[in-house]
Design a protein around this motif. Structure first.
Motif, PDB file in Angstrom:
ATOM      1  N   ALA A 134       2.917  -1.993  -7.970  1.00 39.19           N
ATOM      2  CA  ALA A 134       3.272  -1.982  -9.392  1.00 39.19           C
ATOM      3  C   ALA A 134       3.120  -3.366 -10.019  1.00 39.19           C
ATOM      4  O   ALA A 134       2.623  -3.507 -11.138  1.00 39.19           O
ATOM      5  CB  ALA A 134       4.709  -1.477  -9.559  1.00 39.19           C
ATOM      6  N   ARG A 135       3.535  -4.395  -9.306  1.00 34.87           N
ATOM      7  CA  ARG A 135       3.383  -5.760  -9.828  1.00 34.87           C
ATOM      8  C   ARG A 135       1.909  -6.102 -10.008  1.00 34.87           C
ATOM      9  O   ARG A 135       1.523  -6.723 -11.007  1.00 34.87           O
ATOM     10  CB  ARG A 135       4.049  -6.750  -8.876  1.00 34.87           C
ATOM     11  N   ALA A 136       1.093  -5.716  -9.035  1.00 37.72           N
ATOM     12  CA  ALA A 136      -0.338  -5.994  -9.144  1.00 37.72           C
ATOM     13  C   ALA A 136      -0.953  -5.263 -10.325  1.00 37.72           C
ATOM     14  O   ALA A 136      -1.936  -5.720 -10.906  1.00 37.72           O
ATOM     15  CB  ALA A 136      -1.046  -5.600  -7.847  1.00 37.72           C
ATOM     16  N   ALA A 137      -0.376  -4.117 -10.684  1.00 38.20           N
ATOM     17  CA  ALA A 137      -0.872  -3.339 -11.818  1.00 38.20           C
ATOM     18  C   ALA A 137      -0.318  -3.816 -13.150  1.00 38.20           C
ATOM     19  O   ALA A 137      -0.579  -3.214 -14.194  1.00 38.20           O
ATOM     20  CB  ALA A 137      -0.529  -1.865 -11.619  1.00 38.20           C
TER      21      ALA A 137
ATOM     22  N   VAL B 163       0.850  -1.186   0.000  1.00 40.18           N
ATOM     23  CA  VAL B 163       0.000   0.000   0.000  1.00 40.18           C
ATOM     24  C   VAL B 163       0.888   1.239   0.000  1.00 40.18           C
ATOM     25  O   VAL B 163       1.845   1.327   0.785  1.00 40.18           O
ATOM     26  CB  VAL B 163      -0.931   0.037   1.232  1.00 40.18           C
ATOM     27  N   VAL B 164       0.577   2.166  -0.887  1.00 36.55           N
ATOM     28  CA  VAL B 164       1.266   3.457  -0.938  1.00 36.55           C
ATOM     29  C   VAL B 164       0.208   4.543  -0.781  1.00 36.55           C
ATOM     30  O   VAL B 164      -0.685   4.664  -1.632  1.00 36.55           O
ATOM     31  CB  VAL B 164       2.026   3.652  -2.265  1.00 36.55           C
ATOM     32  N   ALA B 165       0.291   5.292   0.298  1.00 34.41           N
ATOM     33  CA  ALA B 165      -0.621   6.417   0.500  1.00 34.41           C
ATOM     34  C   ALA B 165       0.055   7.699   0.044  1.00 34.41           C
ATOM     35  O   ALA B 165       1.228   7.932   0.350  1.00 34.41           O
ATOM     36  CB  ALA B 165      -1.024   6.521   1.968  1.00 34.41           C
TER      37      ALA B 165
ATOM     38  N   ILE C 129       2.343   3.891 -12.081  1.00 36.62           N
ATOM     39  CA  ILE C 129       1.135   3.081 -11.897  1.00 36.62           C
ATOM     40  C   ILE C 129      -0.095   3.802 -12.431  1.00 36.62           C
ATOM     41  O   ILE C 129      -0.960   3.208 -13.079  1.00 36.62           O
ATOM     42  CB  ILE C 129       0.938   2.751 -10.401  1.00 36.62           C
ATOM     43  N   ARG C 130      -0.179   5.103 -12.200  1.00 34.49           N
ATOM     44  CA  ARG C 130      -1.373   5.869 -12.546  1.00 34.49           C
ATOM     45  C   ARG C 130      -1.345   6.397 -13.977  1.00 34.49           C
ATOM     46  O   ARG C 130      -2.281   7.045 -14.418  1.00 34.49           O
ATOM     47  CB  ARG C 130      -1.534   7.021 -11.558  1.00 34.49           C
ATOM     48  N   GLY C 131      -0.264   6.149 -14.702  1.00 32.59           N
ATOM     49  CA  GLY C 131      -0.205   6.570 -16.090  1.00 32.59           C
ATOM     50  C   GLY C 131       0.316   7.975 -16.303  1.00 32.59           C
ATOM     51  O   GLY C 131       0.269   8.492 -17.420  1.00 32.59           O
ATOM     52  N   ASP C 132       0.852   8.605 -15.249  1.00 26.94           N
ATOM     53  CA  ASP C 132       1.414   9.946 -15.395  1.00 26.94           C
ATOM     54  C   ASP C 132       2.878   9.907 -15.808  1.00 26.94           C
ATOM     55  O   ASP C 132       3.479  10.944 -16.077  1.00 26.94           O
ATOM     56  CB  ASP C 132       1.273  10.718 -14.081  1.00 26.94           C
ATOM     57  N   ALA C 133       3.464   8.727 -15.827  1.00 25.86           N
ATOM     58  CA  ALA C 133       4.825   8.501 -16.299  1.00 25.86           C
ATOM     59  C   ALA C 133       4.878   7.070 -16.812  1.00 25.86           C
ATOM     60  O   ALA C 133       3.955   6.282 -16.597  1.00 25.86           O
ATOM     61  CB  ALA C 133       5.840   8.732 -15.190  1.00 25.86           C
ATOM     62  N   ASP C 134       5.971   6.745 -17.496  1.00 31.30           N
ATOM     63  CA  ASP C 134       6.100   5.413 -18.094  1.00 31.30           C
ATOM     64  C   ASP C 134       7.225   4.586 -17.492  1.00 31.30           C
ATOM     65  O   ASP C 134       7.185   3.359 -17.530  1.00 31.30           O
ATOM     66  CB  ASP C 134       6.348   5.550 -19.599  1.00 31.30           C
ATOM     67  N   ILE C 135       8.238   5.267 -16.948  1.00 31.22           N
ATOM     68  CA  ILE C 135       9.453   4.581 -16.506  1.00 31.22           C
ATOM     69  C   ILE C 135       9.991   5.229 -15.243  1.00 31.22           C
ATOM     70  O   ILE C 135      10.004   6.468 -15.118  1.00 31.22           O
ATOM     71  CB  ILE C 135      10.552   4.650 -17.593  1.00 31.22           C
ATOM     72  N   TYR C 136      10.449   4.396 -14.323  1.00 31.07           N
ATOM     73  CA  TYR C 136      11.213   4.876 -13.170  1.00 31.07           C
ATOM     74  C   TYR C 136      12.448   4.009 -13.048  1.00 31.07           C
ATOM     75  O   TYR C 136      12.347   2.787 -12.931  1.00 31.07           O
ATOM     76  CB  TYR C 136      10.381   4.803 -11.890  1.00 31.07           C
TER      77      TYR C 136
ATOM     78  N   LYS D 165       7.064   8.492  -7.231  1.00 26.74           N
ATOM     79  CA  LYS D 165       7.524   8.212  -8.592  1.00 26.74           C
ATOM     80  C   LYS D 165       6.921   6.917  -9.119  1.00 26.74           C
ATOM     81  O   LYS D 165       6.458   6.854 -10.265  1.00 26.74           O
ATOM     82  CB  LYS D 165       9.055   8.176  -8.621  1.00 26.74           C
ATOM     83  N   VAL D 166       6.931   5.863  -8.298  1.00 30.12           N
ATOM     84  CA  VAL D 166       6.313   4.618  -8.743  1.00 30.12           C
ATOM     85  C   VAL D 166       4.811   4.814  -8.939  1.00 30.12           C
ATOM     86  O   VAL D 166       4.221   4.303  -9.892  1.00 30.12           O
ATOM     87  CB  VAL D 166       6.581   3.476  -7.744  1.00 30.12           C
ATOM     88  N   ALA D 167       4.188   5.587  -8.058  1.00 28.32           N
ATOM     89  CA  ALA D 167       2.757   5.870  -8.194  1.00 28.32           C
ATOM     90  C   ALA D 167       2.463   6.577  -9.508  1.00 28.32           C
ATOM     91  O   ALA D 167       1.432   6.328 -10.148  1.00 28.32           O
ATOM     92  CB  ALA D 167       2.267   6.712  -7.018  1.00 28.32           C
ATOM     93  N   ALA D 168       3.352   7.458  -9.939  1.00 36.66           N
ATOM     94  CA  ALA D 168       3.147   8.157 -11.205  1.00 36.66           C
ATOM     95  C   ALA D 168       3.132   7.177 -12.372  1.00 36.66           C
ATOM     96  O   ALA D 168       2.352   7.331 -13.318  1.00 36.66           O
ATOM     97  CB  ALA D 168       4.243   9.206 -11.405  1.00 36.66           C
TER      98      ALA D 168
END
Length: 297
Positions: free
Chosen positions: A252-255, A134-136, A227-234, A222-225
């Protein structure tokens, strides 16, 4: 009932005492703890203000850790805990279940007015695998979970059905962390990188892929970005530990995203040395190209 509805005398939120421990799934507990720690951090920000950043950072770290440690000790007393803000107890190495937490990821951003790119991480490792993450993102009112549905958004075909609990409708960006400018070419990959110490590998990958680099704060943000489609690579190289990436990687794995070390090997958690310095999280469509660069370094 929200965990915010029940308080200890000192003001720390905790899971409601009228809910039996065995009635709370690990995922539900993790969501409640990360969300409540985020609410506490927002209150601390409001109460202390930003005049003394060092005090704000130290207070946020300490009080968020106390909330998480108390709640896990109460509701999962048989589990071990690895936290950035506590001494490493070697008992975790023989445990079947270890909670890996970062009470405040992105302390620098937390102590800067207007910034939203900081996070709370709660993950559960069981017998060699991350089973809950979980990432809040408290300043956005968003919690991402490895057990929740994807929010309403355009999901590239390369991404599998994931598990993200979204926040307010339309609140997808990280306002204080730059995103691609309006009208930017959608075919140009977007790489999120540290805003203060971006490693050389970011430049190498960006040059090879012709990508845009978006500076941002915490690893969780950064990982959330991505996951949410606001970025492609971290991509990251240097200076991270298990608590920096465990929860973000689980989500991220679940996504359906690619996650690995820079050499393409698996990310392993609950190791004797919690140092885990390098990381790749990206849309699977970019994984081969990214790894071709990172493996060649």
């Amino acid at each position: 009932m929200s965990t915010d509805d029940i308080r200890r005398p000192d003001g720390f939120a905790t899971v409601p005492v009228d809910i039996a421990t065995d009635e709370l799934s690990d995922a539900t507990l993790a969501v409640r703890l990360a969300t409540d720690a985020g609410k506490l951090l927002l209150r601390i920000r409001a109460e202390l203000g930003f005049a003394e950043p060092a005090t704000l950072r130290e207070t946020g770290d300490a009080r968020s850790h106390r909330l998480l440690a108390r709640a896990l000790g109460r509701h999962r007393p048989g589990d071990a805990v690895l936290s950035e803000e506590a001494a490493d107890d070697p008992v975790r190495l023989g445990a079947d279940r270890v909670w890996i937490v970062d009470p405040l990821d992105g302390t620098r951003e937390f102590a800067e007015p207007g910034r939203t790119d900081w996070a709370v991480h709660v993950a559960l490792w069981e017998r060699g695998e991350l089973t809950v993450g979980v990432v809040a993102l408290p300043a956005l009112g968003v919690t991402l979970s490895s057990e929740g549905p994807l929010p309403a958004r355009a999901v590239p075909a390369t991404r599998g059905a994931g598990a993200v609990a979204g926040g307010p409708a339309g609140n997808r960006g990280i306002p204080a962390g730059p995103v691609a400018p309006a009208g930017a070419d959608a075919a140009v990959p977007r790489i999120v990188a540290s805003r203060t110490r971006a490693p050389r590998v970011v430049t190498d990958v960006a040059e090879k892929l012709g990508a845009t680099v978006l500076p941002m704060g915490s690893a969780g943000a950064k990982v959330a970005a991505v996951i949410r489609g606001d970025a492609d690579i971290y991509v990251h190289d240097g200076g991270q530990y298990e608590w920096d990436s465990a929860a973000p990687v689980a989500v991220a794995r679940a996504a359906g995203l690619h996650t690995s070390r820079l050499d393409g090997s698996e990310l392993r958690y609950n190791q004797p040395d919690p140092l885990l310095p390098d990381l790749v999280v990206c849309d699977p469509a970019h994984a081969e190209q990214v790894l071709a660069v990172t493996r060649a370094r």
